[in-house]
Design a protein around this motif. Structure first.
Motif, PDB file in Angstrom:
ATOM      1  N   TYR A  87       5.117  -1.136  11.512  1.00 21.17           N
ATOM      2  CA  TYR A  87       4.694   0.061  12.243  1.00 21.17           C
ATOM      3  C   TYR A  87       3.840   1.001  11.395  1.00 21.17           C
ATOM      4  N   LEU A  88       3.523   0.597  10.166  1.00 17.75           N
ATOM      5  CA  LEU A  88       2.668   1.409   9.313  1.00 17.75           C
ATOM      6  C   LEU A  88       1.204   1.261   9.715  1.00 17.75           C
ATOM      7  N   LYS A  89       0.442   2.316   9.514  1.00 16.51           N
ATOM      8  CA  LYS A  89      -0.978   2.282   9.828  1.00 16.51           C
ATOM      9  C   LYS A  89      -1.734   1.440   8.801  1.00 16.51           C
ATOM     10  N   PRO A  90      -2.882   0.870   9.183  1.00 16.15           N
ATOM     11  CA  PRO A  90      -3.704   0.127   8.221  1.00 16.15           C
ATOM     12  C   PRO A  90      -4.098   1.017   7.047  1.00 16.15           C
ATOM     13  N   GLY A  91      -4.130   0.427   5.864  1.00 13.74           N
ATOM     14  CA  GLY A  91      -4.496   1.185   4.674  1.00 13.74           C
ATOM     15  C   GLY A  91      -3.326   1.818   3.958  1.00 13.74           C
ATOM     16  N   ALA A  92      -2.110   1.600   4.460  1.00 10.16           N
ATOM     17  CA  ALA A  92      -0.930   2.180   3.812  1.00 10.16           C
ATOM     18  C   ALA A  92      -0.736   1.565   2.428  1.00 10.16           C
ATOM     19  N   ASN A  93      -0.287   2.383   1.497  1.00 10.08           N
ATOM     20  CA  ASN A  93      -0.022   1.926   0.136  1.00 10.08           C
ATOM     21  C   ASN A  93       1.432   1.457   0.072  1.00 10.08           C
ATOM     22  N   ILE A  94       1.639   0.160   0.238  1.00  7.73           N
ATOM     23  CA  ILE A  94       2.996  -0.376   0.311  1.00  7.73           C
ATOM     24  C   ILE A  94       3.755  -0.152  -0.993  1.00  7.73           C
ATOM     25  N   GLY A  95       3.061  -0.243  -2.123  1.00  7.17           N
ATOM     26  CA  GLY A  95       3.717  -0.035  -3.406  1.00  7.17           C
ATOM     27  C   GLY A  95       4.306   1.360  -3.536  1.00  7.17           C
ATOM     28  N   LYS A  96       3.513   2.383  -3.226  1.00  8.03           N
ATOM     29  CA  LYS A  96       3.998   3.757  -3.324  1.00  8.03           C
ATOM     30  C   LYS A  96       5.097   4.040  -2.300  1.00  8.03           C
ATOM     31  N   LEU A  97       4.941   3.502  -1.096  1.00  9.28           N
ATOM     32  CA  LEU A  97       5.966   3.709  -0.068  1.00  9.28           C
ATOM     33  C   LEU A  97       7.282   3.039  -0.466  1.00  9.28           C
ATOM     34  N   THR A  98       7.179   1.867  -1.079  1.00  9.96           N
ATOM     35  CA  THR A  98       8.381   1.178  -1.559  1.00  9.96           C
ATOM     36  C   THR A  98       9.118   2.038  -2.571  1.00  9.96           C
ATOM     37  N   LEU A  99       8.370   2.605  -3.519  1.00  9.57           N
ATOM     38  CA  LEU A  99       8.978   3.465  -4.535  1.00  9.57           C
ATOM     39  C   LEU A  99       9.607   4.702  -3.912  1.00  9.57           C
TER      40      LEU A  99
END
Length: 440
Positions: A239-251
């Motif tokens: 459900y995340l928008k395109p371009g999301a920074n998965i690494g930062k969101l994971t942290l």
């Protein structure tokens, strides 16, 4: 023509929702009791280490699979295993789907207990002693009332979708959870006996750090506390928008979840020692008595020793636990609902009530066969399905998925290192967790 998928509208909304999915009863209650039983500060130190060694890569893997596929876990895993083994991926997705239903079936029962215990102090304040006794007691009638009630509360949020339901309510519930948690820490910390609890929790005994049981317990808790293995994080990642920074969101998600677990320890461990100081039996043979007894017997006894203030503390504590339950049931319900909407074209309203009905039937089956089925279901789910599914996700991202996999295609050193870590190290760690849990 495909319908536009709903999604998170902000980074903070996603982080609060994903952390809410992770922050559950196992996190708020399981983590502190594991710490108390495994050397306090020593467990805390090892836990923080394995969060980075195992849980963070697992969280990243699940979020990334969902984000890249922009689909529910069945579709995401099916695409990841195409073209030669799509059925294997889809099959694993269905196993995760079934796991979500199983988890909801017993989690809704326990969540109902939390809600009933939250209402009991209110009834006692109003002089409704018989109602308070019913709510804090253990009966079939109470299960038949409060299990469906928790399912209806969950469904009412899921019906509104991702933006207006999951994200909106996560923004309300998670800050309230944190406020209640911090407030309770300050109050319990002011009571006699709390200092010993803080010392036990925060001062590591380095002679216990290398204890194999402690290490395995910390690894298992780190993995399970982030709600990994059934597809919750995969569906939220989708459900995340395109371009999301998965690494930062994971942290961000891991940091918030770990902070709540740490704060829960600052509440529960001192509360255990306060209860012991007040004459409540807490330890048997050097170990804490069973978790269920602790939360529904020991702490209520502690609250009873506080007089009228104890009713307020009991209310705040069980409201806290009810919120933790609800944020977890929301995420688990969304998995089968999204599957029915996307794979079978069923409307969200119909899908939500259909899933709730199936979970209700499963919960009733457990309720009417409670003595032998409840513990068995939890054991099979937590000790076998979760680690096996986590291992499958690592193998999927690290070894199987090539087309469209940015990890496999990138030549950046950090990404290449992460890819090889997920390919080689994470499966070994997860296999070690599974083997040691299975042998116990």
């Amino acid at each position: 023509m495909t319908n536009k998928r709903d999604g998170f509208q902000s980074r903070i909304g996603f982080v609060l929702a994903a952390a809410g999915a992770a922050v559950g009863l196992g996190n708020i209650w399981g983590f502190p009791t594991q710490a108390a039983n495994h050397g306090g500060g020593a467990f805390l130190l090892v836990y923080f280490i394995v969060i980075f060694a195992l849980a963070l890569p697992a969280l990243f893997t699940e979020l990334y699979l969902g984000y890249a596929a922009q689909a529910n876990p069945v579709q995401a895993l099916k695409r990841a295993w195409q073209p030669k083994a799509a059925k294997i991926g889809a099959g694993a997705g269905y196993i995760g789907l079934a796991g979500a239903i199983v988890m909801l079936s017993f989690y809704s029962i326990v969540a109902g207990w939390m809600l009933a215990h939250a209402l009991a102090p209110l009834c006692e304040m109003l002089g409704m002693d018989d109602a308070a006794a019913f709510l804090s007691g253990d009966s079939l009638a109470r299960n038949l009332i409060f299990t469906p009630l928790m399912l209806v509360l969950t469904a009412s949020i899921i019906l509104k979708g991702v933006k207006s339901g999951i994200e909106a309510w996560s923004r309300r519930l998670m800050p309230l959870l944190l406020v209640l948690l911090v407030g309770l820490i300050f109050y319990i910390g002011s009571l006699p006996g709390a200092g010993e609890g803080f010392s036990n929790y925060l001062q590591p005994d380095f002679t216990k750090v290398w204890n194999p049981d402690l290490i395995i317990a910390a690894m298992g808790q780190a993995f399970f506390s982030l709600s990994l293995g059934v597809g919750c994080m995969m569906i939220y990642g989708s459900y995340l928008k395109p371009g999301a920074n998965i690494g930062k969101l994971t942290l961000s998600v891991a940091a918030l979840d770990t902070s709540v677990a740490f704060l829960a320890g600052l509440l529960i461990v001192p509360a255990i020692f306060v209860a012991s100081h007040n004459g409540v039996e807490v330890f048997q043979n050097g170990k804490l008595i069973g978790e269920g007894q602790l939360i529904f017997a020991v702490l209520p006894q502690l609250f009873n020793t506080m007089g009228s203030m104890g009713l307020v503390i009991a209310l705040a504590f069980f409201v806290l636990m009810s919120i933790a339950s609800l944020t977890s049931t929301i995420s688990s319900t969304e998995i089968p609902v999204a599957f029915l909407v996307e794979n079978h074209g069923i409307g969200r309203k119909a899908a939500t009530w259909l899933v709730s009905a199936v979970v209700m039937l499963a919960s009733l089956t457990i309720v009417f066969n409670f003595d032998w089925l409840f513990g068995l279901v939890i054991q099979v789910f937590t000790q076998y399905q979760l680690p096996l599914m986590g291992l499958f996700y690592f193998l999927t991202l690290g070894w199987v998925w090539r087309r469209g996999n940015q990890l496999a295609q990138s030549d950046k050193m950090s990404i290449v290192a992460l890819r090889w870590y997920i390919r080689l190290v994470c499966p070994v760690l997860m296999t070690a967790v599974f083997i040691n849990v299975a042998l116990k």
